[in-house]
Motif scaffolding. Structure first.
Motif, PDB file in Angstrom:
ATOM      1  N   ASP B 638       5.035   0.543  -5.523  1.00 47.54           N
ATOM      2  CA  ASP B 638       4.521   1.488  -6.525  1.00 47.54           C
ATOM      3  C   ASP B 638       4.475   0.833  -7.910  1.00 47.54           C
ATOM      4  OD1 ASP B 638       4.252   3.387  -4.626  1.00 47.54           O
ATOM      5  OD2 ASP B 638       6.107   4.466  -5.098  1.00 47.54           O
ATOM      6  N   LYS B 639       5.550   0.089  -8.217  1.00 41.55           N
ATOM      7  CA  LYS B 639       5.651  -0.552  -9.537  1.00 41.55           C
ATOM      8  C   LYS B 639       4.534  -1.594  -9.702  1.00 41.55           C
ATOM      9  CE  LYS B 639       9.167  -2.514 -12.493  1.00 41.55           C
ATOM     10  NZ  LYS B 639      10.262  -3.422 -12.581  1.00 41.55           N
ATOM     11  N   PHE B 640       4.383  -2.445  -8.685  1.00 43.62           N
ATOM     12  CA  PHE B 640       3.369  -3.504  -8.769  1.00 43.62           C
ATOM     13  C   PHE B 640       1.946  -2.937  -8.751  1.00 43.62           C
ATOM     14  CE2 PHE B 640       5.946  -7.461  -7.201  1.00 43.62           C
ATOM     15  CZ  PHE B 640       6.727  -7.357  -8.339  1.00 43.62           C
ATOM     16  N   SER B 641       1.788  -1.812  -8.058  1.00 41.77           N
ATOM     17  CA  SER B 641       0.445  -1.193  -8.027  1.00 41.77           C
ATOM     18  C   SER B 641       0.012  -0.801  -9.438  1.00 41.77           C
ATOM     19  CB  SER B 641       0.446   0.055  -7.145  1.00 41.77           C
ATOM     20  OG  SER B 641       0.717  -0.315  -5.835  1.00 41.77           O
ATOM     21  N   LYS B 642       1.008  -0.404 -10.264  1.00 41.07           N
ATOM     22  CA  LYS B 642       0.688  -0.021 -11.647  1.00 41.07           C
ATOM     23  C   LYS B 642       0.506  -1.270 -12.509  1.00 41.07           C
ATOM     24  CE  LYS B 642       3.090   4.326 -11.391  1.00 41.07           C
ATOM     25  NZ  LYS B 642       4.448   4.784 -11.350  1.00 41.07           N
ATOM     26  N   GLU B 643       1.392  -2.261 -12.306  1.00 44.16           N
ATOM     27  CA  GLU B 643       1.369  -3.445 -13.176  1.00 44.16           C
ATOM     28  C   GLU B 643       0.313  -4.462 -12.763  1.00 44.16           C
ATOM     29  OE1 GLU B 643       5.208  -5.129 -14.034  1.00 44.16           O
ATOM     30  OE2 GLU B 643       6.163  -3.166 -13.924  1.00 44.16           O
ATOM     31  N   PHE B 644       0.011  -4.528 -11.465  1.00 48.12           N
ATOM     32  CA  PHE B 644      -1.007  -5.480 -10.999  1.00 48.12           C
ATOM     33  C   PHE B 644      -2.045  -4.729 -10.168  1.00 48.12           C
ATOM     34  CE2 PHE B 644       3.133  -7.575 -11.297  1.00 48.12           C
ATOM     35  CZ  PHE B 644       2.862  -8.598 -12.193  1.00 48.12           C
ATOM     36  N   PRO B 645      -2.869  -3.914 -10.828  1.00 47.79           N
ATOM     37  CA  PRO B 645      -3.786  -3.055 -10.067  1.00 47.79           C
ATOM     38  C   PRO B 645      -4.906  -3.815  -9.358  1.00 47.79           C
ATOM     39  CG  PRO B 645      -4.155  -2.819 -12.431  1.00 47.79           C
ATOM     40  CD  PRO B 645      -2.973  -3.706 -12.284  1.00 47.79           C
ATOM     41  N   ALA B 646      -5.061  -5.087  -9.663  1.00 50.08           N
ATOM     42  CA  ALA B 646      -6.131  -5.838  -9.013  1.00 50.08           C
ATOM     43  C   ALA B 646      -5.821  -6.114  -7.543  1.00 50.08           C
ATOM     44  CB  ALA B 646      -6.338  -7.158  -9.741  1.00 50.08           C
ATOM     45  N   TYR B 647      -4.560  -5.973  -7.164  1.00 51.34           N
ATOM     46  CA  TYR B 647      -4.167  -6.271  -5.780  1.00 51.34           C
ATOM     47  C   TYR B 647      -3.657  -4.998  -5.098  1.00 51.34           C
ATOM     48  CZ  TYR B 647      -4.124 -10.909  -7.879  1.00 51.34           C
ATOM     49  OH  TYR B 647      -4.476 -12.027  -8.550  1.00 51.34           O
ATOM     50  N   ASN B 648      -3.674  -5.063  -3.771  1.00 52.33           N
ATOM     51  CA  ASN B 648      -3.110  -3.947  -2.981  1.00 52.33           C
ATOM     52  C   ASN B 648      -1.695  -4.313  -2.570  1.00 52.33           C
ATOM     53  OD1 ASN B 648      -5.619  -2.605  -2.976  1.00 52.33           O
ATOM     54  ND2 ASN B 648      -6.293  -3.922  -1.289  1.00 52.33           N
ATOM     55  N   TRP B 649      -0.749  -3.432  -2.850  1.00 50.38           N
ATOM     56  CA  TRP B 649       0.661  -3.693  -2.547  1.00 50.38           C
ATOM     57  C   TRP B 649       1.130  -2.732  -1.475  1.00 50.38           C
ATOM     58  CZ3 TRP B 649       2.555  -7.909  -5.038  1.00 50.38           C
ATOM     59  CH2 TRP B 649       1.840  -8.355  -6.158  1.00 50.38           C
ATOM     60  N   TYR B 650       1.890  -3.263  -0.533  1.00 47.69           N
ATOM     61  CA  TYR B 650       2.292  -2.444   0.614  1.00 47.69           C
ATOM     62  C   TYR B 650       3.782  -2.576   0.935  1.00 47.69           C
ATOM     63  CZ  TYR B 650      -2.730  -2.831   1.550  1.00 47.69           C
ATOM     64  OH  TYR B 650      -4.083  -2.811   1.459  1.00 47.69           O
ATOM     65  N   THR B 651       4.319  -1.535   1.526  1.00 45.75           N
ATOM     66  CA  THR B 651       5.655  -1.636   2.139  1.00 45.75           C
ATOM     67  C   THR B 651       5.435  -2.198   3.548  1.00 45.75           C
ATOM     68  OG1 THR B 651       5.507   0.527   3.152  1.00 45.75           O
ATOM     69  CG2 THR B 651       6.445   0.453   0.941  1.00 45.75           C
ATOM     70  N   GLY B 652       6.527  -2.500   4.242  1.00 46.82           N
ATOM     71  CA  GLY B 652       6.403  -3.043   5.590  1.00 46.82           C
ATOM     72  C   GLY B 652       5.637  -2.108   6.508  1.00 46.82           C
ATOM     73  N   SER B 653       5.978  -0.805   6.444  1.00 44.25           N
ATOM     74  CA  SER B 653       5.312   0.130   7.358  1.00 44.25           C
ATOM     75  C   SER B 653       3.847   0.320   6.984  1.00 44.25           C
ATOM     76  CB  SER B 653       6.066   1.455   7.413  1.00 44.25           C
ATOM     77  OG  SER B 653       5.763   2.236   6.315  1.00 44.25           O
ATOM     78  N   GLU B 654       3.551   0.235   5.660  1.00 40.58           N
ATOM     79  CA  GLU B 654       2.134   0.333   5.248  1.00 40.58           C
ATOM     80  C   GLU B 654       1.353  -0.905   5.689  1.00 40.58           C
ATOM     81  OE1 GLU B 654       2.909   3.025   1.214  1.00 40.58           O
ATOM     82  OE2 GLU B 654       2.764   0.851   1.077  1.00 40.58           O
ATOM     83  N   ALA B 655       2.049  -2.048   5.684  1.00 42.23           N
ATOM     84  CA  ALA B 655       1.400  -3.291   6.116  1.00 42.23           C
ATOM     85  C   ALA B 655       0.994  -3.184   7.582  1.00 42.23           C
ATOM     86  CB  ALA B 655       2.341  -4.466   5.907  1.00 42.23           C
ATOM     87  N   ILE B 656       1.842  -2.527   8.373  1.00 47.48           N
ATOM     88  CA  ILE B 656       1.505  -2.330   9.795  1.00 47.48           C
ATOM     89  C   ILE B 656       0.283  -1.423   9.911  1.00 47.48           C
ATOM     90  CG2 ILE B 656       2.293  -1.313  11.969  1.00 47.48           C
ATOM     91  CD1 ILE B 656       5.101  -2.127  11.176  1.00 47.48           C
ATOM     92  N   GLU B 657       0.285  -0.397   9.086  1.00 44.78           N
ATOM     93  CA  GLU B 657      -0.829   0.553   9.096  1.00 44.78           C
ATOM     94  C   GLU B 657      -2.155  -0.159   8.829  1.00 44.78           C
ATOM     95  OE1 GLU B 657      -0.973   4.398   6.598  1.00 44.78           O
ATOM     96  OE2 GLU B 657       0.978   4.178   7.548  1.00 44.78           O
ATOM     97  N   VAL B 658      -2.121  -1.107   7.899  1.00 46.73           N
ATOM     98  CA  VAL B 658      -3.326  -1.870   7.586  1.00 46.73           C
ATOM     99  C   VAL B 658      -3.782  -2.631   8.825  1.00 46.73           C
ATOM    100  CG1 VAL B 658      -4.213  -3.788   6.207  1.00 46.73           C
ATOM    101  CG2 VAL B 658      -2.796  -2.048   5.133  1.00 46.73           C
ATOM    102  N   ASN B 659      -2.798  -3.107   9.613  1.00 45.35           N
ATOM    103  CA  ASN B 659      -3.140  -3.882  10.805  1.00 45.35           C
ATOM    104  C   ASN B 659      -3.605  -3.016  11.970  1.00 45.35           C
ATOM    105  OD1 ASN B 659      -2.583  -6.863  10.580  1.00 45.35           O
ATOM    106  ND2 ASN B 659      -0.759  -6.011   9.634  1.00 45.35           N
ATOM    107  N   ILE B 660      -2.967  -1.871  12.143  1.00 40.96           N
ATOM    108  CA  ILE B 660      -3.289  -1.089  13.351  1.00 40.96           C
ATOM    109  C   ILE B 660      -4.149   0.123  13.053  1.00 40.96           C
ATOM    110  CG2 ILE B 660      -1.273  -1.839  14.662  1.00 40.96           C
ATOM    111  CD1 ILE B 660       0.087   0.758  13.954  1.00 40.96           C
ATOM    112  N   GLY B 661      -4.600   0.256  11.835  1.00 40.53           N
ATOM    113  CA  GLY B 661      -5.462   1.393  11.509  1.00 40.53           C
ATOM    114  C   GLY B 661      -4.646   2.653  11.345  1.00 40.53           C
ATOM    115  N   SER B 662      -5.289   3.777  11.599  1.00 42.26           N
ATOM    116  CA  SER B 662      -4.653   5.051  11.268  1.00 42.26           C
ATOM    117  C   SER B 662      -3.824   5.642  12.409  1.00 42.26           C
ATOM    118  CB  SER B 662      -5.735   6.042  10.855  1.00 42.26           C
ATOM    119  OG  SER B 662      -6.707   6.079  11.873  1.00 42.26           O
ATOM    120  N   ILE B 663      -3.596   4.857  13.478  1.00 42.23           N
ATOM    121  CA  ILE B 663      -2.885   5.413  14.654  1.00 42.23           C
ATOM    122  C   ILE B 663      -1.526   5.984  14.248  1.00 42.23           C
ATOM    123  CG2 ILE B 663      -1.866   4.861  16.907  1.00 42.23           C
ATOM    124  CD1 ILE B 663      -3.941   2.639  17.149  1.00 42.23           C
ATOM    125  N   LYS B 664      -0.824   5.225  13.405  1.00 41.04           N
ATOM    126  CA  LYS B 664       0.520   5.649  13.015  1.00 41.04           C
ATOM    127  C   LYS B 664       0.483   7.005  12.299  1.00 41.04           C
ATOM    128  CE  LYS B 664       3.372   3.933   9.978  1.00 41.04           C
ATOM    129  NZ  LYS B 664       3.961   2.955   9.082  1.00 41.04           N
TER     130      LYS B 664
END
Lengths: 253, 800
Positions: B638-664
């Motif tokens: 959340d902090k980096f999303s505000k400070e570095f908005p040019a990039y997408n920042w994820y938690t571990g579980s969000e990173a999985i979501e990016v890989n497996i789509g919306s199944i989770k």
């Protein structure tokens, strides 16, 4: 002492918008230790009187006093409590729970009313004594479908006695029994009465009614007359029956 | 006579009959609509492919340096009957803005939302293969200044036709009007991992001309007489920029997922049919028991078995027919609704067969239920006249008495005893409840456990990510950068981001996995190679990978393969394999094996010592950010999303979501509707069973009341029976749920590529959600037993 007193008791059923006045201003008193028989033609209101006076059915009007306490003013749960602890019931059909043995059916109301678990031992003792007295000890562990009608009705009587009730209500207790079984059941009821239990019994059978101390004749929802026969003795059985028969004939029976 | 008997019965058992009717109606509705859904999607994928002119094979070349060689190879193959290509230009999310119209004269500018790890492309209408179609299934025709979006893009961004898209390329901005919601067989499905914005060809060329080296991908389509041989031969040519190969069969697979909802609804429909049949059986058995005396009398006066059976068959025929007619009525809008959601993204062809499919399903259901009815009423033949008159009692018993002894229970309350004793005396009667409760308690744990497992550290590590990382990010290219093709570019970009973080006071080290589709020669034979996604850890200080057998590849000539690749190619630790690096053949010793979810479990891991600088990457994974911090991944993301908005920042579980789509998230979203559905189901069953008990035991209830039992005692008595069953089913469902984890969930995760320890959130799976179901059961008991208050001594006439 008056156990039960009904004053101007009325019961009306409405069937298809038609009023059917089954009990019309019935007045009845039952004294402690009395054995009262209710007779009358079919549809006269005998069973309704028994059900209403015992609090199983609600009266349309009038009052019922049980040991001076007006039960018509009590709530359903309070009346249930009185029925559980102070009244016993014997019906024409031997109503019992299918999944319980004869013995467990007998002790069921007592276990339910027991205020603590230690009373259970006492209840078991009492049940054994009562069953032995009525001669059904050997069928205690049987299912209800495994005993004769007479044995089942005696089990119902034991059940009605298990809480040491002040009064037993019996609705045609010998109605579905043969002559021998009827004799045995009535013998037991007389014994109980001799020991001080008040009994109110509805019957069609003159022989059975002649065992009562007092017989009330009900017709069209009202007690038309009553006959006092006095305490039952085997020696006077025939005479009592004849007298009762004559009285009933006079009343148009 | 039948009509009179039916009328009497329907009136007498109103509640029970209504519940049976509800189950049959729902079964018919669910079965019919799911069957038509599956039928139309299965056939629709063929229609869609035909309309879109899908080629036998479609391949994507990422760079134009191999274009000429590839076309030469296509030209030399005799089995290839035709081929063509079109170009696509890759575009980044930050180059796109949307202008949504608020009213006729005002509009709002929005960021473009791109769900999942999807690559975005600009393309044009008028290509030869995998053509985009308009909403009616015709070939898409656009005017200049217009753009077409697929349904998922429109839905993700909440767009309407008439809204506009703004594309920034270099210092120029282009604006187009969204004119059509198109159906794009390849790019309209989220499982393809690609999205395409379709423009008029001249608009497309105009945008391409702005930049000197636009990021072009070539989409080749060709028809061949032998798909497998051609693809195998193509793979042996060693085209290093060949990204993706899609054969005709794969398109069908893409749309198999559309059938999942239909499949789920069908499973629910079948479950409902089974439950309806169980209910039917109980209803019939209870009715026969209740009517035993009447049956006995009918038999005694000489009526034949079938004449009596006919009465019941007729009753249930009427009930089932009415239920099925209601279900049929419901199935048409439900079926249309299910198809509508699919038809947004695919061409389904003619759906006028729906009516017929639904009728066939409904008639089948009537036949099934009636056959079962005949089977269940056969019990009637076994009842003799005397037995029936005696209410099924013979007065004989050769075994020990069933049930418990009240007088032997010193500590159990009378009501609890009565409840337990009833269950033990009539075990078969309660099996339906036990089975339904167990199924519900187990079913409720499936999405919960799946979700917990998908959130676990083990899952993160199976995507070759370091679970210890402080936060994750992806897509580190600058706006003006093309996609990185070489590991050197990637390393530089990682350093650049590290510097950007350092500038803001965050000392972090970044690492990632570079992916290569490396051709491995496993048998020593020159032409027998397998193309395997090969991971190469970039800029990591240490190897955090886990291995199930052997050790990590450390030396320059060492490699590890996933278990699946090892098994498929009969490889063992200690074997030697070869691959070409910098055009030179190099030998590698296999040092270990592992399981992961990369490329469905088929991958290789290179050591970090080998020099891959000149090899073309096919991509790179999540960037792992390692740093000392007290913040959680969520807080840091959340902090980096505000400070570095040019990039997408994820938690571990969000990173999985990016890989497996919306199944989770789908799993999580399923939890509440599924709980509600199961709750309704068990409530209906509970009400049904209690109503049956009350009808059957009216006389006994009246007798208990007459001897002084209060209404609440009797309600509690009935409740206790259900509670004992609930308690038992909860106890059974814990080991059952573990078995389900082992035999259902584990294999599903294994299909995805790796075995995984199923995570169980004990509090949620075994306490909170079962308690919700328990609350449903308790309310059902409360509702169903209200009627007991109305039973009085007069009902003793019904006692048996």
């Amino acid at each position: 002492m008056c156990v039960l007193k009904a004053t101007n008791l009325c019961k009306t059923y409405v069937v298809n918008k038609r009023q059917n006045n089954v009990l019309r201003n019935v007045n009845l008193e039952i004294q402690e230790g009395e054995m009262v028989g209710i007779m009358g033609p079919s549809g006269s209101g005998k069973t309704t009187l028994l059900y209403t006076i015992s609090g199983m059915d609600k009266a349309t009007a009038g009052t019922i006093e049980f040991y001076g306490k007006e039960i018509t003013k009590l709530t359903g749960n309070q009346i249930s409590d009185i029925r559980l602890k102070k009244m016993g019931f014997v019906f024409q059909q031997m109503y019992m729970l299918k999944n319980l043995s004869i013995y467990d059916n007998i002790i069921l109301p007592a276990f339910q009313s027991a205020s603590n678990k230690s009373e259970r031992k006492e209840i078991n003792e009492r049940a054994k004594v009562l069953m032995a007295k009525l001669g059904i000890s050997d069928v205690a562990e049987n299912d209800i479908s495994e005993v004769s009608g007479g044995q089942l009705q005696r089990a119902c009587i034991v059940r009605s006695m298990i809480n040491n009730p002040n009064i037993i209500f019996a609705d045609e207790p010998t109605g579905s029994l043969n002559k021998q079984n009827s004799y045995e059941v009535m013998k037991e009821l007389n014994k109980l009465n001799e020991e001080g239990t008040t009994i109110m019994m509805v019957t069609h059978d003159v022989k059975v009614a002649s065992r009562c101390e007092r017989v009330c004749y009900i017709e069209d929802g009202d007690i038309r007359d009553e006959m006092k026969l006095g305490k039952y003795t085997d020696a006077l059985a025939r005479e009592r029956e004849q007298n009762l028969n004559q009285w009933l004939m006079k009343l148009g029976w | 006579m039948w009509y009179e008997i039916l009328k009497k019965d329907l009136k007498k058992r109103k509640g029970i009959n209504i519940i049976l009717l509800v189950f049959i109606s729902l079964s018919a509705a669910f079965l019919s609509s799911s069957a038509s859904n599956i039928y139309f999607i299965a056939n629709g994928s063929n229609t869609f492919m035909e309309y879109s002119n899908v080629s036998d094979v479609m391949v994507f070349l990422s760079m134009d340096k191999e274009k000429e060689r590839f076309e030469d190879w296509l030209g030399t193959r005799e089995e290839i009957t035709e081929f063509d290509y079109e170009s696509l230009c890759e575009i980044k999310v930050n180059q796109i803005h949307l202008i949504k119209k608020k009213s006729s004269d005002s509009a709002e500018r929005h960021e473009f939302v791109n769900q999942g790890p999807t690559n975005l492309y600009m393309g044009y209408a008028g290509g030869t293969y995998a053509k985009p179609l308009d909403d009616r299934g015709n070939e898409l025709v656009l005017k200049e200044g217009e753009v077409a979006f697929t349904a998922n893009t429109v839905y993700d961004n909440d767009l309407d036709l008439g809204d506009e898209i703004e594309i920034t390329i270099g210092d120029k901005t282009f604006r187009y009007k969204i004119a059509v919601q198109c159906k794009d067989i390849m790019y309209g499905n989220e499982f393809s991992g690609m999205k395409r914005f379709v423009f008029h060809k001249s608009d497309y060329e105009r945008m391409l001309s702005v930049k000197e080296n636009p990021n072009i991908v070539y989409q080749y389509g060709f028809n061949t007489k032998t798909i497998e041989d051609t693809v195998s031969s193509m793979n042996k040519q060693g085209f290093s920029s060949l990204m993706i190969t899609i054969t005709r069969d794969m398109y069908k697979l893409l749309y198999v997922f559309e059938m999942i909802i239909g499949g789920l609804v069908m499973v629910i429909g079948i479950c409902l049919i089974l439950i309806s049949l169980m209910i039917l059986r109980f209803s019939i058995v209870f009715t026969l028991e209740e009517n035993e005396q009447e049956i006995g009398v009918m038999k005694a006066i000489g009526m034949r078995n079938f004449s009596i059976q006919k009465i019941y068959i007729f009753k249930y025929l009427v009930l089932v027919t009415v239920g099925v007619v209601i279900g049929f009525g419901l199935s048409l809008p439900v079926g249309r609704w299910m198809l509508d959601s699919v038809s947004q993204s695919m061409v389904l062809g003619k759906t006028n067969l729906m009516f017929l499919i639904h009728i066939v399903c409904c008639i089948t259901l009537i036949l099934i239920v009636e056959s079962m009815c005949i089977l269940f009423t056969n019990k009637l033949k076994k009842i003799s006249a005397v037995e029936a008159i005696r209410y099924g009692e013979k007065g004989e018993r050769y075994s020990k008495r069933k049930g418990l002894r009240l007088h032997a229970k010193k500590h159990m309350g009378t009501i609890a005893f009565l409840g337990l004793n009833d269950v033990l005396c009539n075990k078969r009667r309660y099996i339906v409840l036990l089975v339904t409760f167990c199924i519900s308690f187990v079913l409720i744990t499936i999405p919960l456990n799946t979700w917990s497992t998908m959130n676990s550290d083990e899952m993160i590590s199976k995507f070759d990510l370091n679970t210890e990382s402080a936060v994750y990010m992806n897509k580190i290219e600058k706006q003006e950068d093309s996609n990185y093709h070489y590991v050197g570019e990637l390393k530089e970009a990682l350093k650049r981001v590290e510097q950007e973080l350092a500038n803001q006071g965050y000392k972090a080290s970044l690492s990632t996995n570079a992916f290569y589709f490396q051709e491995w020669n496993i048998s020593g034979q020159e032409d027998e190679t397998v193309k395997v996604l090969t991971n190469y850890l970039v800029a990591a200080k240490e190897d955090f990978y886990e291995y199930s057998e052997g050790d990590a590849p450390i030396l320059e000539n060492e490699v590890a393969f996933s278990k699946k690749v090892m098994e498929k190619n009969n490889l063992h630790i200690g074997d030697t394999v070869t691959t070409k690096i910098k055009g030179e053949k190099k030998s590698f010793l296999i040092t270990g094996s592992y399981t992961d979810y990369m490329q469905l479990g088929e991958s290789a891991r290179l050591n970090r010592e080998v020099n891959m600088d000149d090899e073309i990457m096919s991509g790179y994974g999540m960037v792992m950010v390692d740093m000392d911090t007290d913040l959680t991944q969520k807080e840091l993301a959340d902090k980096f999303s505000k400070e570095f908005p040019a990039y997408n920042w994820y938690t571990g579980s969000e990173a999985i979501e990016v890989n497996i789509g919306s199944i989770k998230e789908t799993m999580k979203a399923m939890q509440i509707p599924m709980t509600a559905m199961l709750c309704i189901l068990i409530m209906l069953i509970t009400v049904f069973m209690i109503k049956l008990f009350i009808v059957r035991e009216k006389g006994q209830i009246a007798m208990l009341k007459s001897i002084g039992f209060q209404s609440w005692h009797i309600r509690l008595w009935i409740a206790m029976r259900i509670m004992w069953i609930v308690l038992l089913s909860m106890m059974i469902s814990i080991p059952l749920s573990m078995l389900t984890n082992h035999f259902v969930l584990s294999p599903i995760f294994k299909i995805m590529g790796a075995e995984l320890k199923i995570q169980v959130e004990i509090l949620q799976a075994y306490v909170i959600y079962p308690l919700i179901l328990f609350a449903g059961i308790a309310s059902a008991i409360f509702i169903a037993t209200i009627h007991i208050r109305k039973i009085d001594s007069k009902d003793m006439a019904n006692v048996q």
